[in-house]
Design an enzyme around this catalytic site. Structure first.
Site, PDB file in Angstrom:
ATOM      1  N   LYS A 286      29.180  44.684  27.522  1.00 60.68           N
ATOM      2  CA  LYS A 286      30.330  43.697  27.668  1.00 60.68           C
ATOM      3  C   LYS A 286      29.523  43.126  26.405  1.00 60.68           C
ATOM      4  CE  LYS A 286      30.566  40.221  31.033  1.00 60.68           C
ATOM      5  NZ  LYS A 286      30.752  39.780  32.595  1.00 60.68           N
ATOM      6  N   GLU A 372      29.666  38.688  50.528  1.00 59.56           N
ATOM      7  CA  GLU A 372      29.876  36.975  50.404  1.00 59.56           C
ATOM      8  C   GLU A 372      29.708  37.025  52.301  1.00 59.56           C
ATOM      9  OE1 GLU A 372      32.078  36.690  46.789  1.00 59.56           O
ATOM     10  OE2 GLU A 372      31.694  38.008  48.507  1.00 59.56           O
ATOM     11  N   ARG A 400      35.824  34.746  52.264  1.00 58.00           N
ATOM     12  CA  ARG A 400      35.483  36.529  52.548  1.00 58.00           C
ATOM     13  C   ARG A 400      34.601  36.476  53.332  1.00 58.00           C
ATOM     14  NH1 ARG A 400      34.990  40.004  46.774  1.00 58.00           N
ATOM     15  NH2 ARG A 400      37.025  40.574  47.850  1.00 58.00           N
TER      16      ARG A 400
END
Length: 638
Positions: A286, A372, A400
């Site tokens: 990243k 979640e 969610r």
């Protein structure tokens, strides 16, 4: 501006197919430079896109997009993809009003076959496209291959495994590319991260595996079965079996995601030969290629506008703390007085402020990764076990886990404290991250307490109230961004459940505010004062339970009552209307109006402009008051 002679020739991915591999390598370098230049001017997600530059070039060079459906999970890494797919001339409108979305969006381009912004949906969508192809869907143009690109953070979510399991069972040709950068937004957590690390921890063994894999296709037919057995034996001896192959995928990797030659060879080979579900494990970094991003703790995940040379971000000075920081500091204060308080988040410790909590109480903060549903039920278990869990999630992420909120928390009346960040309209991330629905979907649950902070001081009081509340679940919501600059208490006061507060008394019309639109209400009142109109203003504090006495008093003493909230239809205003109807108040001639977010998804802009489009800023409130009182307006305000 970077020099991009090859990129300047690209108007669509078809142009990549006319380039040599050497030119594609140069194109990747130019694409990386252009991505950095764009985000330096617009702000946005930087690190994720830099990590997939070579992968993006390879995918578009090898596959036939948009006939082949390329689906980016979350899609905050899609800026290089947008540049290559005919949107380069609009990239500097990124995340702005009437500009390009910061995520993939079906209405924006045929090269965005599936919109995203939340994680772990790509494999399910890719399988849907795959089966639509098998069943003859979309004959013009005919559906090609489906390629899902999913990160190692996103693949930790249960939905990804549900999709892998189903795809492996169906056994149709499709491609899943696991973009493994050992980092999602925050450092990765959980057993899956450890598993992926073990897959490539022993580099010499991987070199052997790579050699075996390359040599395999060169062997004469009679020898290939023996080579296959040797490869399987090596795989099982070195890594103890591959989870993905047990799920029905052919696993290949890990391979270097920044080695374009290797990527092109692998993808071309699979394009030509694969006939089953394939999972390609690609290692990337990243922030690759930009030192300020590579050296940052979050690898340049999200950036304000910045100087390209130094990487220094241009952030406006703040006169007030952010709501997120206020929440975190208030929770730390409460936790110092109560060792049963714990905090739970789903892969967003920085975004929710719980990184600050973790520094003070490292054993009392849990990052459950992008999960979640699990996070909510984990909190339910903590509460049932005698702890005081604060479940800190963005409003749109809590969606969610809604079934778990209903089934595991509300029905069992467990005292889980829901700290709901990013309530209301959030700005550049647009509709996918707007916290529009949490009041409506929480306030209809029996036994649920729902609060909204009007300012940062009220938020401190609501944290204290939640910490003290043990009679069932309780939620409090607050927006993204800075507070209003009010004086802050050292510690919050416990509010009386279901009681609002009077802000100012007036005549004729009363405004009952729920949330941070209160500041805009007061601005509207200042303007109305010049007309001799002095509305009564109250802060509801609670959407559930409602302050019946306050609401009925306001209705009885005024000819009109207006509610306002940063939420959708079906929330606070609907509950007030239900109360007024049950009490027969409408029979008395009360004029009632409810100001809510419109019944549409609002695209990205700055928050002020988003609320202007929703007709919920001070001039809109003033206009609504004048309308309900039948007072003519002397021209529109800007």
């Amino acid at each position: 501006m970077p020099q991009t002679p090859l990129l300047d020739k690209v108007t669509s991915p078809a142009d990549l197919k006319r380039m040599s591999d050497r030119e594609l390598r140069q194109l990747a370098d130019e694409l990386r430079a252009e991505t950095i230049a764009v985000v330096s001017e617009t702000g946005g997600h930087l690190g994720a896109g830099l990590g997939v530059v070579e992968l993006t070039v390879a995918l578009h060079a090898v596959f036939d997009t948009p006939r082949d459906r390329l689906i980016w999970d979350v899609s905050h890494q899609s800026y290089p993809h947008k540049i290559l797919t005919g949107r380069r001339d609009r990239m500097r409108t990124l995340r702005q009003k009437d500009g390009l979305s910061g995520f993939t969006k079906r209405s924006e381009s045929p090269y965005d076959p599936f919109g995203a912004a939340h994680s772990s949906t790509s494999i399910s969508a890719a399988l849907g496209f795959t089966m639509a192809r098998e069943l003859g869907g979309a004959p013009d143009p005919a559906l090609g291959d489906a390629i899902a690109v999913i990160g190692d953070g996103a693949i930790s979510a249960g939905m990804a495994y549900e999709a892998l399991n189903n795809a492996g069972h169906l056994g149709r040709r499709m491609f899943v590319i696991l973009n493994d950068n050992e980092m999602s937004i925050a450092p990765p957590t959980g057993a899956m991260s450890s598993y992926l690390s073990r897959l490539y921890a022993d580099k010499p063994v991987q070199d052997i595996k790579h050699a075996v894999k390359n040599a395999f296709s060169l062997l004469p037919g009679p020898f290939q079965e023996g080579a296959r057995r040797a490869k399987d034996l090596l795989k099982h001896v070195t890594v103890g079996g591959t989870l993905f192959e047990e799920l029905g995928f052919n696993y290949l990797g890990p391979i270097d995601g920044h080695d374009l030659d290797q990527l092109l060879w692998v993808l071309r080979t699979l394009r030509d030969r694969a006939d089953e579900p394939m999972l390609i494990h690609v290692l990337t970094k990243k922030g690759k290629g930009y030192a300020p991003a590579e050296g940052a703790a979050d690898r340049g995940h999200a950036r304000a506008k910045f100087d390209m040379v130094s990487g220094k971000q241009h952030k406006a000075p703040s006169n007030a703390p952010s709501y997120t920081k206020v929440f975190a500091e208030a929770l730390i204060t409460e936790a110092r007085h109560d060792d049963k308080i714990v905090a739970v988040t789903a892969a967003m410790p920085d975004g929710t402020g719980l990184d600050l909590f973790a520094r003070q109480f490292p054993n009392r903060m849990f990052d459950v990764a992008i999960a979640e549903q699990h996070g909510v039920t984990f909190c339910a278990g903590l509460a049932a076990g005698g702890m005081k869990p604060f479940c800190a999630m963005y409003s749109t992420f809590l969606q969610r886990g809604y079934d778990q909120v209903v089934h595991d928390v509300a029905i069992q009346r467990l005292p889980v404290r829901f700290a709901i960040d990013r309530a209301g309209l959030v700005g550049a991330d647009g509709a996918t991250h707007a916290g529009s629905f949490d009041v409506a979907f929480l306030a209809n649950l029996p036994g649920m307490v729902v609060m909204a902070a009007a300012d940062e001081a009220e938020l401190v009081h609501m944290v204290a109230t939640a910490a003290a509340h043990d009679d069932g679940p309780i939620a409090f919501r607050f927006p993204r961004g800075e507070g209003t600059g009010v004086e802050m208490p050292e510690r919050g006061q416990v509010l009386e459940i279901g009681k609002g507060r009077m802000i100012r008394k007036g005549a004729r019309v009363a405004i009952l505010s729920f949330g941070t639109r209160l500041a805009e209400v007061l601005l509207a009142c200042e303007s109305l004062a010049a007309r001799g109109i002095t509305p009564t203003v109250a802060d509801a504090r609670f959407a559930k339970p409602l302050d019946r006495d306050l609401i009925l008093q306001l209705a009885a003493e005024h000819e009109a009552l207006i509610t306002i909230e940063e939420g959708a239809i079906g929330g606070f205003g609907s509950h007030v209307a239900q109360l007024l109807a049950e009490e027969g108040v409408f029979d008395t001639g009360l004029k009632y109006r409810s100001m809510v977010l419109p019944d549409t998804f609002i695209d990205q802009a700055n928050p002020h402009d988003m609320y202007a489009s929703a007709a919920m800023n001070a001039p809109d409130i003033e206009a609504r008051i004048l309308s309900v009182l039948g007072v003519a307006q002397l021209g529109k305000r800007a």
